[in-house]
Design a protein around this motif. Sequence first.
Motif, PDB file in Angstrom:
ATOM      1  N   GLY A 162       0.762  -0.938   0.290  1.00  0.00           N
ATOM      2  CA  GLY A 162      -0.229   0.001  -0.098  1.00  0.00           C
ATOM      3  C   GLY A 162       1.522   1.422   0.084  1.00  0.00           C
ATOM      4  O   GLY A 162       2.241   1.132   0.147  1.00  0.00           O
ATOM      5  N   MET A 163       0.210   2.715   0.257  1.00  0.00           N
ATOM      6  CA  MET A 163       0.989   3.622  -0.732  1.00  0.00           C
ATOM      7  C   MET A 163       1.539   3.140  -1.422  1.00  0.00           C
ATOM      8  O   MET A 163       3.144   3.897  -1.172  1.00  0.00           O
ATOM      9  CB  MET A 163       1.850   3.774   1.099  1.00  0.00           C
ATOM     10  N   ILE A 164       1.380   2.581  -2.919  1.00  0.00           N
ATOM     11  CA  ILE A 164       2.345   2.496  -3.281  1.00  0.00           C
ATOM     12  C   ILE A 164       2.236   3.551  -5.220  1.00  0.00           C
ATOM     13  O   ILE A 164       1.061   3.962  -5.668  1.00  0.00           O
ATOM     14  CB  ILE A 164       2.029   0.921  -4.162  1.00  0.00           C
ATOM     15  N   HIS A 165       2.597   4.237  -5.293  1.00  0.00           N
ATOM     16  CA  HIS A 165       2.871   5.325  -6.892  1.00  0.00           C
ATOM     17  C   HIS A 165       3.431   6.120  -7.588  1.00  0.00           C
ATOM     18  O   HIS A 165       4.758   6.012  -6.588  1.00  0.00           O
ATOM     19  CB  HIS A 165       2.055   6.617  -5.952  1.00  0.00           C
ATOM     20  N   PRO A 166       3.919   5.532  -8.893  1.00  0.00           N
ATOM     21  CA  PRO A 166       5.556   5.722  -9.469  1.00  0.00           C
ATOM     22  C   PRO A 166       5.692   7.402  -8.950  1.00  0.00           C
ATOM     23  O   PRO A 166       5.565   8.195  -8.186  1.00  0.00           O
ATOM     24  CB  PRO A 166       4.763   6.654 -10.511  1.00  0.00           C
ATOM     25  N   ASN A 167       6.953   6.925  -8.945  1.00  0.00           N
ATOM     26  CA  ASN A 167       8.382   7.792  -8.230  1.00  0.00           C
ATOM     27  C   ASN A 167       8.193   7.473  -6.558  1.00  0.00           C
ATOM     28  O   ASN A 167       8.773   7.861  -5.685  1.00  0.00           O
ATOM     29  CB  ASN A 167       7.783   9.346  -7.585  1.00  0.00           C
ATOM     30  N   MET A 168       8.748   6.432  -6.597  1.00  0.00           N
ATOM     31  CA  MET A 168       8.905   5.272  -5.582  1.00  0.00           C
ATOM     32  C   MET A 168       7.388   5.099  -4.590  1.00  0.00           C
ATOM     33  O   MET A 168       6.359   5.335  -5.444  1.00  0.00           O
ATOM     34  CB  MET A 168       9.905   5.861  -4.911  1.00  0.00           C
ATOM     35  N   CYS A 169       7.982   4.888  -4.059  1.00  0.00           N
ATOM     36  CA  CYS A 169       6.009   3.712  -3.094  1.00  0.00           C
ATOM     37  C   CYS A 169       6.438   3.600  -2.379  1.00  0.00           C
ATOM     38  O   CYS A 169       7.746   4.074  -1.774  1.00  0.00           O
ATOM     39  CB  CYS A 169       5.189   2.967  -4.221  1.00  0.00           C
ATOM     40  N   THR A 170       5.885   2.977  -1.076  1.00  0.00           N
ATOM     41  CA  THR A 170       6.085   2.070   0.517  1.00  0.00           C
ATOM     42  C   THR A 170       6.981   0.751  -0.027  1.00  0.00           C
ATOM     43  O   THR A 170       6.096   0.498   0.524  1.00  0.00           O
ATOM     44  CB  THR A 170       4.466   2.069   1.250  1.00  0.00           C
ATOM     45  N   MET A 171       7.822   1.193  -0.682  1.00  0.00           N
ATOM     46  CA  MET A 171       8.422  -0.268  -0.666  1.00  0.00           C
ATOM     47  C   MET A 171      10.118   0.010  -0.241  1.00  0.00           C
ATOM     48  O   MET A 171      10.617   1.576  -0.397  1.00  0.00           O
ATOM     49  CB  MET A 171       8.687  -0.229  -2.445  1.00  0.00           C
TER      50      MET A 171
ATOM     51  N   ALA B 122       2.783  -4.761  -7.428  1.00  0.00           N
ATOM     52  CA  ALA B 122       1.637  -4.408  -8.104  1.00  0.00           C
ATOM     53  C   ALA B 122       0.800  -4.814  -7.487  1.00  0.00           C
ATOM     54  O   ALA B 122      -0.239  -4.962  -7.427  1.00  0.00           O
ATOM     55  CB  ALA B 122       1.888  -3.433  -9.112  1.00  0.00           C
ATOM     56  N   GLY B 123       1.082  -6.483  -7.676  1.00  0.00           N
ATOM     57  CA  GLY B 123       0.131  -7.476  -7.999  1.00  0.00           C
ATOM     58  C   GLY B 123      -0.452  -7.704  -6.225  1.00  0.00           C
ATOM     59  O   GLY B 123      -1.350  -8.539  -6.513  1.00  0.00           O
ATOM     60  N   ASP B 124       0.514  -7.752  -5.485  1.00  0.00           N
ATOM     61  CA  ASP B 124       0.362  -7.531  -3.938  1.00  0.00           C
ATOM     62  C   ASP B 124      -0.248  -6.355  -3.292  1.00  0.00           C
ATOM     63  O   ASP B 124      -0.297  -6.274  -2.305  1.00  0.00           O
ATOM     64  CB  ASP B 124       1.528  -8.211  -3.727  1.00  0.00           C
ATOM     65  N   GLY B 125      -0.679  -5.621  -4.100  1.00  0.00           N
ATOM     66  CA  GLY B 125      -1.324  -4.414  -3.790  1.00  0.00           C
ATOM     67  C   GLY B 125      -2.670  -4.663  -2.418  1.00  0.00           C
ATOM     68  O   GLY B 125      -2.397  -5.541  -2.841  1.00  0.00           O
ATOM     69  N   GLU B 126      -3.030  -3.435  -1.863  1.00  0.00           N
ATOM     70  CA  GLU B 126      -3.313  -3.787  -0.416  1.00  0.00           C
ATOM     71  C   GLU B 126      -5.615  -3.993  -1.115  1.00  0.00           C
ATOM     72  O   GLU B 126      -5.859  -3.713  -1.765  1.00  0.00           O
ATOM     73  CB  GLU B 126      -3.780  -2.922   0.178  1.00  0.00           C
ATOM     74  N   GLY B 127      -5.748  -5.275  -0.557  1.00  0.00           N
ATOM     75  CA  GLY B 127      -7.167  -6.041  -1.240  1.00  0.00           C
ATOM     76  C   GLY B 127      -6.991  -6.416  -2.291  1.00  0.00           C
ATOM     77  O   GLY B 127      -8.437  -6.722  -2.810  1.00  0.00           O
TER      78      GLY B 127
ATOM     79  N   GLY C  10     -11.437  -4.735  -0.132  1.00  0.00           N
ATOM     80  CA  GLY C  10     -10.365  -4.993   0.573  1.00  0.00           C
ATOM     81  C   GLY C  10      -8.987  -3.527   1.108  1.00  0.00           C
ATOM     82  O   GLY C  10      -8.715  -3.737   2.503  1.00  0.00           O
ATOM     83  N   TYR C  11      -9.478  -2.379   0.466  1.00  0.00           N
ATOM     84  CA  TYR C  11      -8.215  -1.793   0.370  1.00  0.00           C
ATOM     85  C   TYR C  11      -8.434  -0.652   1.530  1.00  0.00           C
ATOM     86  O   TYR C  11      -8.492  -0.108   2.088  1.00  0.00           O
ATOM     87  CB  TYR C  11      -8.402  -0.273  -0.703  1.00  0.00           C
ATOM     88  N   ILE C  12      -9.963  -0.805   1.326  1.00  0.00           N
ATOM     89  CA  ILE C  12     -10.479   0.152   2.724  1.00  0.00           C
ATOM     90  C   ILE C  12     -10.504  -0.434   4.068  1.00  0.00           C
ATOM     91  O   ILE C  12     -10.141   0.335   4.777  1.00  0.00           O
ATOM     92  CB  ILE C  12     -11.973   0.598   2.374  1.00  0.00           C
ATOM     93  N   ASP C  13     -10.869  -1.926   3.979  1.00  0.00           N
ATOM     94  CA  ASP C  13     -11.096  -2.656   4.870  1.00  0.00           C
ATOM     95  C   ASP C  13      -9.253  -2.681   5.690  1.00  0.00           C
ATOM     96  O   ASP C  13      -9.470  -2.150   7.032  1.00  0.00           O
ATOM     97  CB  ASP C  13     -11.549  -4.080   5.028  1.00  0.00           C
TER      98      ASP C  13
END
Length: 407
Positions: free
Chosen positions: A182-191, A272-277, A397-400
């Motif tokens: 989660g908190m994943i976005h171009p320009n790096m991410c919560t990674m 990306a494929g394991d995004g929250e929910g 699931g993302y909201i949960d």
Amino acid sequence: MKIIEGGVTAAKGFEAAATAAGIKYQGRTDMAIIYSEKPCKVAGTFTTNVVKAAPVKWDRQIVESKQKSQAVIVNSGIANACTGEEGMKYCEETAKEAGKVLGIDEKGVLVGSTGVIGMQIPIDKIKAGITELAKGKKADLASGTEAAKAIMTTDTKKKEVAVTFMAGDTEVTIGGMAKGSGMIHPNMCTMLAFITTDAKISKKALQAAMSSDVEDTYNMISVDGDTSTNDTALLLANGMAGNEKIKEGTPEFDAFKEALHYVNETLAKAMAGDGEGATALFEVKVVGAQTKEQAKVLAKSVVCSNLTKAAIAGHDANWGRILCAMGYSGAQFDPEQVDLFFESCAGKLQIIANGTATDYSEEKATEILSQEKVTAIADLKAGDAEATAWGCDLTHGYIDINADYRS
């Protein structure tokens, strides 16, 4: 290049371990170590967020110096972000403790943290964890896997990969592990991504390879449009493969970049494929573009569209959302030339021809969109450039997960 089993311990001279320090989670590991028998040259890239976590600031000054490193200490559960001078002090204390316990130069100890923003690190637990990690570190593949599991937060699966390639007559290995959901976005991410290699390579070439490849891998993924405070991707090279030093502009450098790209792209797609929910990896390819930059802007716009992501979650071939996302991307193109296809293991189907809908089967489209990996291909028919972005569907699931993340 050859894909092999393993992760951060696949390359010669690297060891890893995991331990349960009780930082936030109970009943699971939450600290990891990556250790090299010999000091490593280090390259790295970091978040573009103005708000940067203490570990990002700490690691960046090591990467930008000529300092070599032999260890990375990582914790999950608490991000050590927005923690002021105390947060930086804890990075220093972590490095000193690791230097003392491992018998290495503390100035080169890298740190990584992921989890809740705003909470202070329980430094006593971190120090106790370092002792356990030092005792348990091993070079076997299982230890690398356990380290990959320990850095997970809302991730549902560990992420690791390894490859070998030939640098002249010498086999070189690159392996890596990452976390991100989660908190994943171009320009790096919560990674957090940690890549290890036994290649002998100049620091300049190491950084050049990492910096350029991030643009086409980690910077092309999105889950939710939020750019994190803690994004860190580190590449450590200990030279233990024994090859001739790799320099820029050589065939060996090209081979190194190809192997590194595979590792980074594999880890990026896994995040990306394991995004929250998420229930599906959503891949967007823009082909036939005039320039690569045009293709990248369009692909990222589509993969970041919440309406499109919701349609993918519902297995709904709502192609208008894709064309709309392309239209507000800021890139110029002729919408009346665009062809659009959906593709998965269930087949490939053209949805748009020259900007208007084809007489496609809704049933077949739904079947294609119901798979674990779904690709949208937009052909601009304007040139030879292309780019690919990766994201996921958007579900309840993302909201949960995020409605009560701190608790």
